[in-house]
Design a protein around this motif. Structure first.
Motif, mmCIF file in Angstrom:
data_model
loop_
_atom_site.group_PDB
_atom_site.id
_atom_site.type_symbol
_atom_site.label_atom_id
_atom_site.label_comp_id
_atom_site.label_asym_id
_atom_site.label_seq_id
_atom_site.Cartn_x
_atom_site.Cartn_y
_atom_site.Cartn_z
ATOM 1 N N TRP A 222 9.621 64.787 -25.364
ATOM 2 C CA TRP A 222 10.170 63.170 -25.128
ATOM 3 C C TRP A 222 10.115 62.672 -23.752
ATOM 4 C CZ3 TRP A 222 14.223 62.149 -29.864
ATOM 5 C CH2 TRP A 222 13.521 62.396 -30.993
ATOM 6 N N GLY A 223 8.975 62.524 -23.356
ATOM 7 C CA GLY A 223 8.810 62.016 -22.107
ATOM 8 C C GLY A 223 7.432 62.354 -21.336
ATOM 9 N N THR A 224 7.278 61.819 -20.325
ATOM 10 C CA THR A 224 5.962 61.709 -19.505
ATOM 11 C C THR A 224 5.906 62.622 -18.254
ATOM 12 O OG1 THR A 224 5.126 59.930 -20.774
ATOM 13 C CG2 THR A 224 3.895 60.428 -18.798
ATOM 14 N N GLU A 225 5.461 63.500 -18.024
ATOM 15 C CA GLU A 225 5.542 64.496 -16.848
ATOM 16 C C GLU A 225 5.478 63.652 -15.688
ATOM 17 O OE1 GLU A 225 2.981 67.964 -15.890
ATOM 18 O OE2 GLU A 225 4.505 69.050 -16.833
ATOM 19 N N ASP A 226 4.370 62.844 -15.709
ATOM 20 C CA ASP A 226 3.902 62.110 -14.511
ATOM 21 C C ASP A 226 4.268 60.703 -14.516
ATOM 22 O OD1 ASP A 226 1.830 61.714 -16.125
ATOM 23 O OD2 ASP A 226 0.263 62.293 -14.888
ATOM 24 N N GLY A 227 5.024 60.336 -15.462
ATOM 25 C CA GLY A 227 5.524 58.918 -15.691
ATOM 26 C C GLY A 227 6.229 58.442 -14.452
ATOM 27 N N ASP A 228 6.920 59.206 -13.431
ATOM 28 C CA ASP A 228 7.634 58.782 -12.252
ATOM 29 C C ASP A 228 6.473 58.172 -11.309
ATOM 30 O OD1 ASP A 228 10.029 59.482 -13.220
ATOM 31 O OD2 ASP A 228 10.142 61.350 -11.944
ATOM 32 N N GLN A 229 5.409 58.663 -11.480
ATOM 33 C CA GLN A 229 4.421 57.976 -10.741
ATOM 34 C C GLN A 229 4.025 56.596 -10.904
ATOM 35 O OE1 GLN A 229 0.897 60.638 -9.373
ATOM 36 N NE2 GLN A 229 2.143 62.411 -10.512
ATOM 37 N N ALA A 230 3.928 56.520 -12.169
ATOM 38 C CA ALA A 230 3.793 55.092 -12.666
ATOM 39 C C ALA A 230 4.976 54.083 -12.494
ATOM 40 C CB ALA A 230 3.186 55.167 -14.278
ATOM 41 N N LEU A 231 5.878 54.604 -12.668
ATOM 42 C CA LEU A 231 7.280 53.870 -12.460
ATOM 43 C C LEU A 231 7.387 53.669 -10.910
ATOM 44 C CD1 LEU A 231 9.542 55.690 -14.876
ATOM 45 C CD2 LEU A 231 8.266 53.709 -15.434
ATOM 46 N N LEU B 86 -0.233 61.263 -17.962
ATOM 47 C CA LEU B 86 -1.031 60.031 -17.875
ATOM 48 C C LEU B 86 -2.408 60.580 -17.317
ATOM 49 C CD1 LEU B 86 1.458 57.556 -16.612
ATOM 50 C CD2 LEU B 86 0.386 57.314 -18.742
ATOM 51 N N GLY B 87 -1.979 61.422 -16.092
ATOM 52 C CA GLY B 87 -3.460 61.667 -15.675
ATOM 53 C C GLY B 87 -3.580 61.086 -14.240
ATOM 54 N N ALA B 88 -4.355 61.763 -13.296
ATOM 55 C CA ALA B 88 -4.464 60.933 -12.055
ATOM 56 C C ALA B 88 -5.432 59.911 -11.949
ATOM 57 C CB ALA B 88 -5.211 61.932 -11.078
ATOM 58 N N ASP B 89 -6.498 59.986 -12.933
ATOM 59 C CA ASP B 89 -7.388 58.869 -13.065
ATOM 60 C C ASP B 89 -6.680 57.391 -13.477
ATOM 61 O OD1 ASP B 89 -9.176 60.374 -12.202
ATOM 62 O OD2 ASP B 89 -10.421 60.847 -13.884
ATOM 63 N N GLN B 90 -5.875 57.830 -14.667
ATOM 64 C CA GLN B 90 -5.091 56.584 -14.863
ATOM 65 C C GLN B 90 -4.170 55.883 -14.211
ATOM 66 O OE1 GLN B 90 -3.181 55.061 -19.231
ATOM 67 N NE2 GLN B 90 -3.159 57.238 -18.858
ATOM 68 N N ILE B 91 -3.246 56.791 -13.173
ATOM 69 C CA ILE B 91 -2.458 56.205 -12.323
ATOM 70 C C ILE B 91 -3.139 55.574 -11.039
ATOM 71 C CG2 ILE B 91 -0.881 56.875 -10.719
ATOM 72 C CD1 ILE B 91 -0.061 59.126 -12.737
ATOM 73 N N LYS B 92 -4.358 56.087 -10.737
ATOM 74 C CA LYS B 92 -5.145 55.232 -9.814
ATOM 75 C C LYS B 92 -5.726 54.088 -10.459
ATOM 76 C CE LYS B 92 -9.201 55.895 -6.959
ATOM 77 N NZ LYS B 92 -10.477 56.678 -6.505
ATOM 78 N N TRP B 93 -5.930 53.960 -11.689
ATOM 79 C CA TRP B 93 -6.554 52.644 -12.050
ATOM 80 C C TRP B 93 -5.296 51.706 -12.344
ATOM 81 C CZ3 TRP B 93 -4.045 50.265 -16.330
ATOM 82 C CH2 TRP B 93 -4.745 49.424 -17.018
ATOM 83 N N LEU B 94 -4.130 52.255 -12.585
ATOM 84 C CA LEU B 94 -2.896 51.292 -12.596
ATOM 85 C C LEU B 94 -2.392 50.659 -11.384
ATOM 86 C CD1 LEU B 94 -0.393 50.222 -14.149
ATOM 87 C CD2 LEU B 94 0.752 52.642 -13.633
ATOM 88 N N ALA B 95 -2.499 51.615 -10.074
ATOM 89 C CA ALA B 95 -2.429 50.980 -8.891
ATOM 90 C C ALA B 95 -3.228 49.961 -8.309
ATOM 91 C CB ALA B 95 -2.525 52.341 -7.978
#
Length: 323
Positions: free
Chosen positions: A229-238, A191-200
């Motif tokens: 079949w997965g997202t490496e930084d998906g746990d941060q979003a979850l 997802l990348g750091a920018d998108q995770i920050k936006w999600l927060a």
């Protein structure tokens, strides 16, 4: 049909399948199953022979939307040389619902090779849908020389970054996440750091009681790491989503139905409308899987999601083109 379920919580009264058994049991669900969470546990309800919910009034009286995925317009190999035809069949199925969906989510791989002509054809065919379509890209939509420029020119207006965005409809907060840019086969998505920050920031304005639907292309949870079949930084979003009472995460990419429940989060993958892929680890690699022509439509389908008044969770209806 009994489908094993998976949760991080392991009540002693439930026999927990191991990873291989879970994937084998969940990878190919049949047509005609409605999933709803009851007390945090998914329960299945049958559909009638016409493909409708057995509780016939549910669809007509409640907010619902449809998920389609992996249309792969431009694909022409033996697994399905006519993906336009199967997409048109899905559109006919959606148009035949007793009530038009309020919206439609397309969870990526609109095209097969990101060609302008493929995007043009997809747009023309998808005009036949009865409701507004919201898109996220798949990795097949970012293969052009501009690395996703054609997708963003068509669908990126008003979005952030590489196409992520959110909106509200009927009291549900929808979040479109993008995890296919810089995609490498065999590696998990990011997802990348920018998108995770936006999600927060986006979630900070959402009440914890608001139902949330996240839609993306590649699963946010790891289904099978050797195939990416997965997202490496998906746990941060979850981690950001776990504090909300009802979260449904929808994705495509793997061309088959797998469902997992972790607390108040339901993960659900969708069938393709182009061709099936093998179950995780059942072949040397992922990719188009040829099945007998008269069986193909048993592996292709759509998901209808219903918000039932008085129920905290969403009911998911999986149906194949053959049903």
């Amino acid at each position: 049909m009994t489908i094993p379920t998976h949760t991080d919580k392991k009540p002693s009264s439930l026999i927990q399948p191991n990873r291989r058994e879970f994937l084998r049991g969940c990878a190919w669900t049949g047509a005609g199953i409605v999933w709803a969470l009851v007390g945090g546990i998914p329960q299945a309800f049958a559909l009638d022979e016409a493909g409708g919910v057995s509780d016939g009034a549910a669809l007509a009286s409640n907010f619902h939307f449809v998920q389609i995925s992996d249309t792969h317009i431009g694909f022409n190999k033996e697994a399905n040389p006519e993906p336009i035809k199967t997409l048109q069949e899905a559109i006919s199925k959606i148009n035949a619902l007793p009530k038009a969906p309020s919206l439609i989510l397309h969870t990526g791989d609109i095209t097969h090779l990101s060609k302008a002509a493929e995007f043009d054809t997809a747009a023309q065919v998808l005009k036949g849908l009865p409701s507004l379509v919201h898109y996220v890209p798949g990795e097949h939509d970012t293969l052009d020389e501009g690395a996703g420029k054609l997708y963003l020119e068509r669908y990126g207006k008003g979005t952030k970054g590489n196409g992520w965005y959110s909106f509200d409809d009927h009291g549900v907060h929808f979040i479109a996440l993008v995890n296919v840019f810089n995609f490498q086969a065999g590696h998990e998505a990011t997802l990348g750091a920018d998108q995770i920050k936006w999600l927060a920031n986006d979630l900070s304005a959402v009440k914890h009681s608001t139902p949330i639907v996240v839609f993306t292309h590649i699963p946010l949870w790891t289904i099978y790491q050797p195939w990416g079949w997965g997202t490496e930084d998906g746990d941060q979003a979850l981690a950001l989503l776990r504090q909300y009472g009802s979260v449904t995460i929808l994705n495509g990419h793997i061309h088959q139905v797998i469902q997992k429940v972790e607390g108040n989060i339901t993960f659900h993958t969708a069938r393709s409308l182009a061709y099936p892929q093998p179950a995780a680890g059942a072949a040397p690699s992922p990719g188009p899987m040829k099945v007998p022509a008269d069986q193909l439509r048993n592996y292709l389908g759509i998901t209808d999601v219903v918000s039932i008044q008085g129920s905290h969770s969403l009911a998911l209806v999986n149906s194949t083109l053959a049903s």
